[in-house]
Design an enzyme around this catalytic site. Structure first.
Site, PDB file in Angstrom:
ATOM      1  N   ASP A 107       0.272  -9.128  13.742  1.00  0.00           N
ATOM      2  CA  ASP A 107       0.066  -8.124  12.695  1.00  0.00           C
ATOM      3  C   ASP A 107      -1.124  -7.249  13.062  1.00  0.00           C
ATOM      4  OD1 ASP A 107      -0.299  -6.700  10.333  1.00  0.00           O
ATOM      5  OD2 ASP A 107       0.053  -8.439   9.043  1.00  0.00           O
ATOM      6  N   TYR A 109       0.831  -1.208   0.000  1.00  0.00           N
ATOM      7  CA  TYR A 109       0.000   0.000   0.000  1.00  0.00           C
ATOM      8  C   TYR A 109       0.864   1.256   0.000  1.00  0.00           C
ATOM      9  CZ  TYR A 109      -4.437   2.370   1.179  1.00  0.00           C
ATOM     10  OH  TYR A 109      -5.587   3.119   1.167  1.00  0.00           O
ATOM     11  N   SER A 161       1.376  -7.763   1.708  1.00  0.00           N
ATOM     12  CA  SER A 161       0.305  -6.883   2.158  1.00  0.00           C
ATOM     13  C   SER A 161      -0.675  -6.606   1.013  1.00  0.00           C
ATOM     14  CB  SER A 161       0.902  -5.598   2.740  1.00  0.00           C
ATOM     15  OG  SER A 161      -0.075  -4.820   3.381  1.00  0.00           O
ATOM     16  N   GLN A 162      -0.794  -5.360   0.552  1.00  0.00           N
ATOM     17  CA  GLN A 162      -1.652  -5.090  -0.594  1.00  0.00           C
ATOM     18  C   GLN A 162      -1.260  -5.977  -1.773  1.00  0.00           C
ATOM     19  OE1 GLN A 162      -3.009  -1.035  -2.597  1.00  0.00           O
ATOM     20  NE2 GLN A 162      -0.911  -1.515  -3.206  1.00  0.00           N
ATOM     21  N   HIS A 178       3.491  -6.765  11.055  1.00  0.00           N
ATOM     22  CA  HIS A 178       3.239  -6.705   9.621  1.00  0.00           C
ATOM     23  C   HIS A 178       4.507  -6.883   8.789  1.00  0.00           C
ATOM     24  CE1 HIS A 178       0.598  -6.082   6.294  1.00  0.00           C
ATOM     25  NE2 HIS A 178       1.238  -5.020   5.858  1.00  0.00           N
TER      26      HIS A 178
END
Length: 337
Positions: free
Chosen positions: A272, A92, A186-187, A301
């Site tokens: 996370d 992100y 992640s994203q 994370h």
């Protein structure tokens, strides 16, 4: 850092009942058919990075609505046969960066494509990918861009871009179209899961601490952005809860993962606070293909970091075992540009 979500035992037993739109498959079939109808073709322009062992191309791909999406394609210098290819989607707020920055996969002997995420990148030379759509009253960030309708939502455009990037690398002669793996953190992990559910014939998928999964639960339990964008939007628009979660269901990577059949290696971090592990496990449990997982119980994370890259290198080496050398001349011809 303490646990911020369910325990590992609870996550392993979790089977959330997600609301799936009845027309989810039709929605994405129409979207991708429209994107693929363009006459525009991807372009590959050689870039002088100063590196001698990696050859890099500046790539432009016709993405959603034919709009240009930028990327880097890295190849080990002197390729003489089609290579397995790692297509990577980014976290992100991150763009593709500079051409020489990400060399792990090319150094390991694979082709490596990095997609610039629309509206999130940066460049000093105009090399980023713009998002041309209106914000539509969204709060800062990307999760609520166009959230009043799945047709206008930001991630409809991003997922389409990602599929078109896989289409593009399949056209390059240095890439073995049967040995393409999608990955991301992640994203990027959420995008990889979505692509795995939308593109048949992938060789593998490596989603790390995936974002964009089980939106309703994430919005309720996460106290850290980006998921807080949803709660912030609904705090302002109290009458739009059903509309928002209906729209987000069309881009829920946990739902699209149930269509994916390629082998997968997941990573999930139990501390996370950005992508709660229960939401990542929602995607893992629904994933329809053969799957393996690495759980990092005491990480946030950042996930497995270099330790997990080592796991991925081992997994990929077995998955993408190259064919016998052909002795053919190099394949990545600069005249492709």
């Amino acid at each position: 850092m303490p646990l911020t979500d369910l325990s590992l035992a609870q996550c392993l037993a979790l089977r959330p009942d997600l609301d799936e739109p009845a027309d989810l498959d039709r929605f994405w079939s129409r979207t991708l058919d429209q994107a693929r109808a363009t006459v525009a073709r991807p372009s590959f322009t050689p870039v002088d990075t100063g590196l001698t062992q990696v050859t890099t191309y500046d790539v432009t791909v016709p993405g959603f609505d034919g709009e240009p999406v930028r990327g880097w394609l890295h190849l080990p210098t002197g390729v003489r046969e089609p290579l397995g290819c790692i297509v990577e989607f980014l976290g992100y707020g991150r763009g593709r960066g500079l051409a020489h920055e990400q060399l792990l996969w090319a150094s390991a002997g694979y082709a490596h494509f990095i997609m610039d995420t629309r509206g999130q990148g940066w460049s000093t030379a105009g090399g980023d990918t713009a998002d041309t759509a209106s914000l539509g009253g969204a709060v800062p960030g990307f999760l609520t861009r166009g959230v009043d309708s799945p047709q206008s939502h930001y991630y409809r455009r991003v997922f389409t871009d990602a599929v078109r990037c896989v289409d593009a690398v399949r056209e390059h002669p240095a890439v073995d179209l049967d040995r393409i793996v999608v990955t991301g953190i992640s994203q990027g992990g959420g995008i990889a899961l979505a692509v795995a559910g939308l593109v048949p014939g992938l060789a593998g998928v490596m989603p790390d601490v995936p974002f964009l999964c089980d939106f309703r639960r994430a919005a309720r339990i996460s106290a850290t952005s980006p998921y807080t964008e949803i709660a912030e939007y609904l705090r302002l628009h109290r009458d739009r809860t059903d509309t928002v979660f209906s729209t987000l269901s069309y881009v829920d990577a946990a739902l699209l993962a149930s269509r994916a059949t390629a082998p997968a290696l997941f990573s999930i971090a139990m501390m996370d606070d950005i992508c709660p592990p229960s939401t990542c496990f929602a995607a893992y449990h629904r994933y329809a293909g053969a799957k393996d997982i690495r759980v990092y119980e005491f990480n946030g994370h950042e996930g497995g970091g270099g330790h997990h890259r080592r796991e991925q290198l081992r997994w990929i080496r077995e998955l993408l075992a190259p064919p016998h050398p052909t002795g053919a001349p190099p394949l990545h011809d600069p005249q492709l540009a």
